[in-house]
Motif scaffolding. Structure first.
Motif, PDB file in Angstrom:
ATOM      1  N   THR A  74       0.848  -1.209  -0.066  1.00 58.37           N
ATOM      2  CA  THR A  74       0.180  -0.053  -0.152  1.00 58.37           C
ATOM      3  C   THR A  74       0.799   1.278   0.038  1.00 58.37           C
ATOM      4  OG1 THR A  74      -0.036   0.068   2.321  1.00 58.37           O
ATOM      5  CG2 THR A  74      -2.084  -1.103   1.161  1.00 58.37           C
ATOM      6  N   ARG A  75       2.236   1.357   0.438  1.00 58.21           N
ATOM      7  CA  ARG A  75       3.037   2.223   0.415  1.00 58.21           C
ATOM      8  C   ARG A  75       4.121   2.356  -0.128  1.00 58.21           C
ATOM      9  NH1 ARG A  75       1.491   5.589   5.131  1.00 58.21           N
ATOM     10  NH2 ARG A  75       3.732   6.089   5.221  1.00 58.21           N
ATOM     11  N   GLY A  76       4.864   0.885  -0.376  1.00 59.38           N
ATOM     12  CA  GLY A  76       6.120   0.772  -1.066  1.00 59.38           C
ATOM     13  C   GLY A  76       7.120   0.370  -0.206  1.00 59.38           C
ATOM     14  N   VAL A 131      -1.600  -3.459  -4.038  1.00 62.78           N
ATOM     15  CA  VAL A 131      -1.276  -3.649  -5.391  1.00 62.78           C
ATOM     16  C   VAL A 131      -0.355  -4.897  -5.111  1.00 62.78           C
ATOM     17  CG1 VAL A 131       1.161  -2.762  -6.588  1.00 62.78           C
ATOM     18  CG2 VAL A 131      -1.113  -1.218  -6.321  1.00 62.78           C
ATOM     19  N   MET A 186       4.787  -7.626  -7.077  1.00 66.21           N
ATOM     20  CA  MET A 186       5.479  -7.207  -8.084  1.00 66.21           C
ATOM     21  C   MET A 186       5.170  -5.583  -8.480  1.00 66.21           C
ATOM     22  SD  MET A 186       7.837  -8.473 -10.257  1.00 66.21           S
ATOM     23  CE  MET A 186       7.761 -10.029 -10.001  1.00 66.21           C
ATOM     24  N   SER A 230       8.618  -3.422  -8.167  1.00 68.83           N
ATOM     25  CA  SER A 230       9.121  -3.461  -9.519  1.00 68.83           C
ATOM     26  C   SER A 230       9.801  -1.949 -10.049  1.00 68.83           C
ATOM     27  CB  SER A 230       8.783  -4.270 -10.677  1.00 68.83           C
ATOM     28  OG  SER A 230       7.358  -4.041 -10.754  1.00 68.83           O
ATOM     29  N   PRO A 231       8.882  -0.967  -9.639  1.00 63.69           N
ATOM     30  CA  PRO A 231       9.175   0.558  -9.944  1.00 63.69           C
ATOM     31  C   PRO A 231      10.454   1.064  -9.589  1.00 63.69           C
ATOM     32  CG  PRO A 231       6.978   0.360  -9.769  1.00 63.69           C
ATOM     33  CD  PRO A 231       7.362  -0.942  -9.168  1.00 63.69           C
ATOM     34  N   ALA A 232      10.652   0.528  -8.487  1.00 64.16           N
ATOM     35  CA  ALA A 232      11.926   1.072  -7.643  1.00 64.16           C
ATOM     36  C   ALA A 232      13.118   0.002  -7.671  1.00 64.16           C
ATOM     37  CB  ALA A 232      11.732   1.486  -6.181  1.00 64.16           C
ATOM     38  N   GLY A 276       8.709 -13.513 -10.361  1.00 61.12           N
ATOM     39  CA  GLY A 276       8.283 -13.132 -11.710  1.00 61.12           C
ATOM     40  C   GLY A 276       8.185 -14.354 -12.541  1.00 61.12           C
ATOM     41  N   ILE A 306       5.353 -17.198 -11.603  1.00 60.47           N
ATOM     42  CA  ILE A 306       4.354 -16.737 -12.086  1.00 60.47           C
ATOM     43  C   ILE A 306       3.779 -16.750 -13.599  1.00 60.47           C
ATOM     44  CG2 ILE A 306       2.591 -14.812 -12.017  1.00 60.47           C
ATOM     45  CD1 ILE A 306       3.527 -13.815  -9.474  1.00 60.47           C
ATOM     46  N   THR A 344      -1.575  -9.742 -18.783  1.00 59.38           N
ATOM     47  CA  THR A 344      -0.888  -8.497 -18.877  1.00 59.38           C
ATOM     48  C   THR A 344      -1.739  -7.532 -18.437  1.00 59.38           C
ATOM     49  OG1 THR A 344      -0.010  -9.402 -20.884  1.00 59.38           O
ATOM     50  CG2 THR A 344       1.042  -7.311 -20.243  1.00 59.38           C
ATOM     51  N   LYS A 382      -2.497  -7.294 -14.780  1.00 60.65           N
ATOM     52  CA  LYS A 382      -1.627  -6.504 -14.193  1.00 60.65           C
ATOM     53  C   LYS A 382      -1.550  -5.200 -14.073  1.00 60.65           C
ATOM     54  CE  LYS A 382       1.216 -10.315 -15.111  1.00 60.65           C
ATOM     55  NZ  LYS A 382       1.826 -10.995 -16.234  1.00 60.65           N
ATOM     56  N   ALA A 383      -1.961  -4.516 -15.361  1.00 62.74           N
ATOM     57  CA  ALA A 383      -2.173  -3.154 -15.614  1.00 62.74           C
ATOM     58  C   ALA A 383      -2.834  -2.624 -14.492  1.00 62.74           C
ATOM     59  CB  ALA A 383      -2.661  -2.941 -17.225  1.00 62.74           C
ATOM     60  N   GLN A 384      -4.052  -3.128 -14.461  1.00 68.14           N
ATOM     61  CA  GLN A 384      -5.136  -2.568 -13.417  1.00 68.14           C
ATOM     62  C   GLN A 384      -4.554  -2.482 -11.934  1.00 68.14           C
ATOM     63  OE1 GLN A 384      -8.618  -5.078 -13.826  1.00 68.14           O
ATOM     64  NE2 GLN A 384      -9.362  -3.414 -15.485  1.00 68.14           N
ATOM     65  N   VAL A 388      -1.874  -1.221 -11.104  1.00 65.83           N
ATOM     66  CA  VAL A 388      -0.984  -0.059 -10.899  1.00 65.83           C
ATOM     67  C   VAL A 388      -1.962   1.396 -11.485  1.00 65.83           C
ATOM     68  CG1 VAL A 388       1.176   0.948 -11.561  1.00 65.83           C
ATOM     69  CG2 VAL A 388       1.124  -1.253 -11.263  1.00 65.83           C
ATOM     70  N   THR A 399      13.074   6.275 -12.242  1.00 67.47           N
ATOM     71  CA  THR A 399      13.850   4.887 -12.141  1.00 67.47           C
ATOM     72  C   THR A 399      13.967   4.422 -10.612  1.00 67.47           C
ATOM     73  OG1 THR A 399      16.007   6.243 -11.997  1.00 67.47           O
ATOM     74  CG2 THR A 399      15.322   5.668 -14.219  1.00 67.47           C
ATOM     75  N   ARG A 400      13.666   5.088  -9.695  1.00 65.62           N
ATOM     76  CA  ARG A 400      13.858   4.835  -8.493  1.00 65.62           C
ATOM     77  C   ARG A 400      12.727   4.947  -7.387  1.00 65.62           C
ATOM     78  NH1 ARG A 400      19.610   5.013  -7.139  1.00 65.62           N
ATOM     79  NH2 ARG A 400      18.986   5.679  -4.885  1.00 65.62           N
ATOM     80  N   PRO A 448       1.832   3.300  -7.331  1.00 66.42           N
ATOM     81  CA  PRO A 448       2.038   2.215  -6.060  1.00 66.42           C
ATOM     82  C   PRO A 448       2.192   2.794  -4.646  1.00 66.42           C
ATOM     83  CG  PRO A 448       3.208   1.783  -7.928  1.00 66.42           C
ATOM     84  CD  PRO A 448       2.946   3.218  -8.064  1.00 66.42           C
ATOM     85  N   ALA A 449       2.826   4.018  -4.349  1.00 61.77           N
ATOM     86  CA  ALA A 449       2.997   4.545  -3.240  1.00 61.77           C
ATOM     87  C   ALA A 449       1.979   5.867  -3.109  1.00 61.77           C
ATOM     88  CB  ALA A 449       4.357   4.856  -3.097  1.00 61.77           C
ATOM     89  N   THR A 504       1.246   7.516   0.184  1.00 57.75           N
ATOM     90  CA  THR A 504       2.390   8.118   0.839  1.00 57.75           C
ATOM     91  C   THR A 504       2.626   9.349   0.235  1.00 57.75           C
ATOM     92  OG1 THR A 504       3.989   7.171  -0.288  1.00 57.75           O
ATOM     93  CG2 THR A 504       3.122   6.178   1.365  1.00 57.75           C
ATOM     94  N   THR A 535      -4.267  -0.377 -21.947  1.00 53.58           N
ATOM     95  CA  THR A 535      -4.152  -0.762 -20.539  1.00 53.58           C
ATOM     96  C   THR A 535      -3.044  -1.780 -20.857  1.00 53.58           C
ATOM     97  OG1 THR A 535      -6.307  -1.035 -20.756  1.00 53.58           O
ATOM     98  CG2 THR A 535      -5.743  -1.577 -18.752  1.00 53.58           C
ATOM     99  N   ALA A 555       0.908  -2.028 -18.667  1.00 53.59           N
ATOM    100  CA  ALA A 555       1.061  -2.860 -17.860  1.00 53.59           C
ATOM    101  C   ALA A 555       2.838  -3.213 -18.094  1.00 53.59           C
ATOM    102  CB  ALA A 555       0.506  -4.497 -18.291  1.00 53.59           C
ATOM    103  N   TRP A 571       5.773  -4.363 -15.522  1.00 53.00           N
ATOM    104  CA  TRP A 571       5.928  -5.451 -15.409  1.00 53.00           C
ATOM    105  C   TRP A 571       7.192  -5.945 -16.223  1.00 53.00           C
ATOM    106  CZ3 TRP A 571       4.352  -9.133 -12.300  1.00 53.00           C
ATOM    107  CH2 TRP A 571       4.732 -10.643 -12.650  1.00 53.00           C
TER     108      TRP A 571
END
Lengths: 153, 153
Positions: free
Chosen positions: A18-20, A94, A97, A101-103, A119, A122, A145, A148-150, A152, B18-19, B102-103, B106, B145, B149, B153
């Motif tokens: 929920t926060r990362g 979320v 993954m 994965s964004p970070a 990954g 799955i 795919t 998974k989009a939904q 995020v 990227t981070r 995702p965050a 926060t 969509t 993803a 991903w």
DNA sequence: AAATCTACTTACTTATCAGTAAGTAAGCAA
DNA sequence: TTGCTTACTTACTGATAAGTAAGTAGATTT
């Protein structure tokens, strides 16, 4: 019989999803669980240990779930799979993954390895799910795919 | 005039994409730009100000780009849109939405507002893009969509 | 020439972070 | 009953975070 250990994993997973990973601290865990900061370090010496353990448990749960579905038809298995993500999404969660994965670049090495492994697992299952179904054309590869989009978006 | 300001925005956007928002600090900006920490605070008093400005600039760029495409057919416009995300994805980047949402919980309030606004603008454009195309059936709503993803991903 | 503005700097504060050292109460094992 | 393990605690460290106050060189305005 450490009930605390699994409570830490529960809370940690919730916080990551929920926060990362970088937006929660051991304080966010010790507070609600009414234990001290160092107690969390006792169970998980470093934050990376905690993160890796959360991914591990998630993989194990995924394995158990899919195993319990093994006698269902492929289409139903896939429906159950997407259902899990949709349900947690409605809670404002979320998937691991999607949360991590964004970070990716900032994650400790051990967590990167576990994540990559998850990954692959799955994706393997998803591929097997498609191959097994005789109606291979009914659900294309676009749908997972899209699912998974939904998580995020 | 201030070339530094836009350099800060450039670096900040790269770092977020990227981070992630919580995994970079003003130090990560002042270092590479060879200025002091307080110089970044001069241009963007708080980190939330910087984040909001980055979203603002992104929205403006999106507006300019789509405006410059206005005389192309809808299908081509959509292709150009997805191309942008695919190209940045190959650099290891994630779109701002993918990096920040995702965050969500926060994020400072002003950033949440800007992000929501950006999401609406992109969705509006995408909807218009679909409506304009006579071949409305050719690309369903599944594809954008699906595109998003891939960014995560 | 004097005053003001721009774009910084140095030097600092306060808060929070992950992590550690050392101690302890309760339970079990020999 | 002595010793060992588990599951913590208190009390700390060192690093890093965001943010601020006060000063300044150089350009612009009046």
């Amino acid at each position: 019989m450490s009930g605390k250990r699994s409570a830490i994993l529960d809370l940690g997973e919730m916080l990551i999803r929920t926060r990362g990973y970088h937006a929660f601290s051991y304080h966010d865990i010790s507070g609600p669980l009414a234990i001290r900061n160092a107690a969390v370090h006792y169970h998980f010496p470093t934050k990376a240990d905690l993160g890796a353990a959360i991914i591990d448990r998630n993989m194990a749960q995924f394995g158990e779930l899919t195993a319990s579905w093994s006698h269902y038809p492929a289409g139903e298995q896939f429906r159950l799979f997407t259902q899990i993500y949709l349900a947690s999404r409605q809670q404002g969660w979320v998937c691991l993954m999607g949360a991590l994965s964004p970070a990716w670049d900032t994650l400790p090495g051990p967590m990167q390895a576990k994540l990559r492994q998850m990954g692959e697992e799955i994706l393997d299952w998803l591929t097997g799910c498609r191959d097994k179904g005789k109606a291979a054309g009914v659900f294309g590869f676009g749908e997972p795919t899209r699912q998974k989009a939904q998580l995020v978006w």
